[in-house]
Design a protein around this motif. Structure first.
Motif, PDB file in Angstrom:
ATOM      1  N   THR A 227       0.855  -1.248  -0.107  1.00 13.73           N
ATOM      2  CA  THR A 227      -0.024  -0.104  -0.032  1.00 13.73           C
ATOM      3  C   THR A 227       0.767   1.239   0.027  1.00 13.73           C
ATOM      4  O   THR A 227       1.685   1.496   0.770  1.00 13.73           O
ATOM      5  CB  THR A 227      -0.985  -0.006   1.188  1.00 13.73           C
ATOM      6  OG1 THR A 227      -1.895  -0.969   1.129  1.00 13.73           O
ATOM      7  CG2 THR A 227      -1.821   1.406   1.306  1.00 13.73           C
ATOM      8  N   VAL A 228       0.732   2.199  -0.972  1.00 12.53           N
ATOM      9  CA  VAL A 228       1.328   3.302  -0.968  1.00 12.53           C
ATOM     10  C   VAL A 228       0.367   4.598  -0.517  1.00 12.53           C
ATOM     11  O   VAL A 228      -0.796   4.401  -0.736  1.00 12.53           O
ATOM     12  CB  VAL A 228       1.583   3.738  -2.394  1.00 12.53           C
ATOM     13  CG1 VAL A 228       2.391   5.120  -2.560  1.00 12.53           C
ATOM     14  CG2 VAL A 228       2.716   2.781  -2.901  1.00 12.53           C
ATOM     15  N   HIS A 229       0.957   5.454   0.408  1.00 15.16           N
ATOM     16  CA  HIS A 229       0.424   6.501   1.024  1.00 15.16           C
ATOM     17  C   HIS A 229       0.768   7.623   0.518  1.00 15.16           C
ATOM     18  O   HIS A 229       2.055   7.851   0.163  1.00 15.16           O
ATOM     19  CB  HIS A 229       0.687   6.548   2.608  1.00 15.16           C
ATOM     20  CG  HIS A 229       0.134   5.283   3.310  1.00 15.16           C
ATOM     21  ND1 HIS A 229      -1.004   4.879   3.769  1.00 15.16           N
ATOM     22  CD2 HIS A 229       0.907   4.116   3.448  1.00 15.16           C
ATOM     23  CE1 HIS A 229      -1.017   3.729   4.259  1.00 15.16           C
ATOM     24  NE2 HIS A 229      -0.023   3.447   3.942  1.00 15.16           N
ATOM     25  N   VAL A 230      -0.134   8.537   0.165  1.00 16.18           N
ATOM     26  CA  VAL A 230       0.369  10.058  -0.149  1.00 16.18           C
ATOM     27  C   VAL A 230      -0.375  10.959   0.677  1.00 16.18           C
ATOM     28  O   VAL A 230      -1.753  10.796   0.964  1.00 16.18           O
ATOM     29  CB  VAL A 230      -0.470  10.132  -1.640  1.00 16.18           C
ATOM     30  CG1 VAL A 230      -0.269  11.693  -2.222  1.00 16.18           C
ATOM     31  CG2 VAL A 230       0.267   9.216  -2.763  1.00 16.18           C
ATOM     32  N   ILE A 231       0.439  11.710   1.142  1.00 21.43           N
ATOM     33  CA  ILE A 231      -0.152  13.039   1.968  1.00 21.43           C
ATOM     34  C   ILE A 231       0.225  14.413   1.251  1.00 21.43           C
ATOM     35  O   ILE A 231       1.343  14.533   0.954  1.00 21.43           O
ATOM     36  CB  ILE A 231       0.568  12.987   3.186  1.00 21.43           C
ATOM     37  CG1 ILE A 231       0.028  11.833   4.056  1.00 21.43           C
ATOM     38  CG2 ILE A 231       0.103  14.221   4.118  1.00 21.43           C
ATOM     39  CD1 ILE A 231       0.721  11.436   5.579  1.00 21.43           C
ATOM     40  N   LYS A 232      -0.954  14.961   0.826  1.00 19.38           N
ATOM     41  CA  LYS A 232      -0.797  16.440   0.233  1.00 19.38           C
ATOM     42  C   LYS A 232      -1.003  17.391   1.393  1.00 19.38           C
ATOM     43  O   LYS A 232      -2.228  17.452   1.710  1.00 19.38           O
ATOM     44  CB  LYS A 232      -1.513  16.652  -0.733  1.00 19.38           C
ATOM     45  CG  LYS A 232      -1.360  15.437  -2.164  1.00 19.38           C
ATOM     46  CD  LYS A 232      -2.481  15.433  -3.233  1.00 19.38           C
ATOM     47  CE  LYS A 232      -2.204  14.526  -4.266  1.00 19.38           C
ATOM     48  NZ  LYS A 232      -3.139  14.661  -5.347  1.00 19.38           N
TER      49      LYS A 232
ATOM     50  N   ILE B  79       3.772  14.092  -0.799  1.00 19.68           N
ATOM     51  CA  ILE B  79       4.716  13.204   0.169  1.00 19.68           C
ATOM     52  C   ILE B  79       3.951  11.648  -0.147  1.00 19.68           C
ATOM     53  O   ILE B  79       2.991  11.390   0.308  1.00 19.68           O
ATOM     54  CB  ILE B  79       4.958  13.429   1.591  1.00 19.68           C
ATOM     55  CG1 ILE B  79       5.481  14.950   1.618  1.00 19.68           C
ATOM     56  CG2 ILE B  79       5.643  12.436   2.282  1.00 19.68           C
ATOM     57  CD1 ILE B  79       5.232  15.371   3.343  1.00 19.68           C
ATOM     58  N   LYS B  80       5.045  10.845  -0.788  1.00 18.12           N
ATOM     59  CA  LYS B  80       4.461   9.638  -1.162  1.00 18.12           C
ATOM     60  C   LYS B  80       5.450   8.482  -0.491  1.00 18.12           C
ATOM     61  O   LYS B  80       6.677   8.446  -1.048  1.00 18.12           O
ATOM     62  CB  LYS B  80       4.447   9.575  -2.778  1.00 18.12           C
ATOM     63  CG  LYS B  80       3.652   8.181  -3.338  1.00 18.12           C
ATOM     64  CD  LYS B  80       3.529   8.525  -4.880  1.00 18.12           C
ATOM     65  CE  LYS B  80       2.867   7.434  -5.417  1.00 18.12           C
ATOM     66  NZ  LYS B  80       2.610   7.750  -7.030  1.00 18.12           N
ATOM     67  N   PHE B  81       4.905   7.525   0.083  1.00 14.89           N
ATOM     68  CA  PHE B  81       5.862   6.595   0.695  1.00 14.89           C
ATOM     69  C   PHE B  81       5.052   5.347   0.885  1.00 14.89           C
ATOM     70  O   PHE B  81       3.935   5.266   1.026  1.00 14.89           O
ATOM     71  CB  PHE B  81       6.057   7.155   2.088  1.00 14.89           C
ATOM     72  CG  PHE B  81       5.080   7.589   3.019  1.00 14.89           C
ATOM     73  CD1 PHE B  81       4.773   6.519   4.001  1.00 14.89           C
ATOM     74  CD2 PHE B  81       4.421   8.715   2.987  1.00 14.89           C
ATOM     75  CE1 PHE B  81       3.603   6.767   4.811  1.00 14.89           C
ATOM     76  CE2 PHE B  81       3.356   9.008   3.761  1.00 14.89           C
ATOM     77  CZ  PHE B  81       2.854   8.165   4.832  1.00 14.89           C
TER      78      PHE B  81
ATOM     79  N   SER C 218       8.300   9.769  -3.509  1.00  7.78           N
ATOM     80  CA  SER C 218       8.236  11.326  -3.622  1.00  7.78           C
ATOM     81  C   SER C 218       8.132  12.272  -2.435  1.00  7.78           C
ATOM     82  O   SER C 218       7.318  11.943  -1.441  1.00  7.78           O
ATOM     83  CB  SER C 218       7.005  11.734  -4.635  1.00  7.78           C
ATOM     84  OG  SER C 218       6.975  10.906  -5.696  1.00  7.78           O
ATOM     85  N   VAL C 219       9.041  13.311  -2.538  1.00 10.67           N
ATOM     86  CA  VAL C 219       8.713  14.336  -1.541  1.00 10.67           C
ATOM     87  C   VAL C 219       9.252  15.939  -2.347  1.00 10.67           C
ATOM     88  O   VAL C 219      10.337  16.126  -2.573  1.00 10.67           O
ATOM     89  CB  VAL C 219       9.785  14.213  -0.344  1.00 10.67           C
ATOM     90  CG1 VAL C 219       9.838  15.278   0.781  1.00 10.67           C
ATOM     91  CG2 VAL C 219       9.669  12.844   0.484  1.00 10.67           C
TER      92      VAL C 219
END
Length: 94
Positions: A67-72, A78-80, A91-92
């Motif tokens: 599972t990939v998490h994305v926080i905007k 920020i993708k982790f 990505s950051v």
């Protein structure tokens, strides 16, 4: 793993230095943490200021079981994801 668990774990990983960076061709513009242009403390501060409405998740583009998490948050992307024992940043960037 939902938002609250992901947030708790990524903050722990940043605090303890238990994170890696996924290799990618455009890392110079997509992962400012890997380049040292933003610190782990700065990324942790951004994530700490986020809430669940700023979070999405989806399967990894190659390994569907991850599972990939994305926080905007605050114009940051920020993708982790997590693979024990580390967190992995894709990505950051702004």
């Amino acid at each position: 793993m939902g938002y609250r668990s992901a947030k708790k774990e990524i903050l722990r990983a940043l605090r303890n230095g238990n994170y890696q960076h996924e290799s990618r061709g455009d890392i110079d513009v997509k992962n400012l943490l890997a380049l040292g242009k933003v610190s782990a403390i700065e990324v942790a501060t951004l994530i700490a200021s986020s809430d669940g409405s700023m979070h999405t998740e989806s399967p990894h583009h190659v390994v569907k079981g991850i599972t990939v998490h994305v926080i905007k948050v605050k114009n940051w992307y920020i993708k982790f994801y997590f693979v024990d024992p580390d967190a992995w940043f894709i990505s950051v960037h702004k």
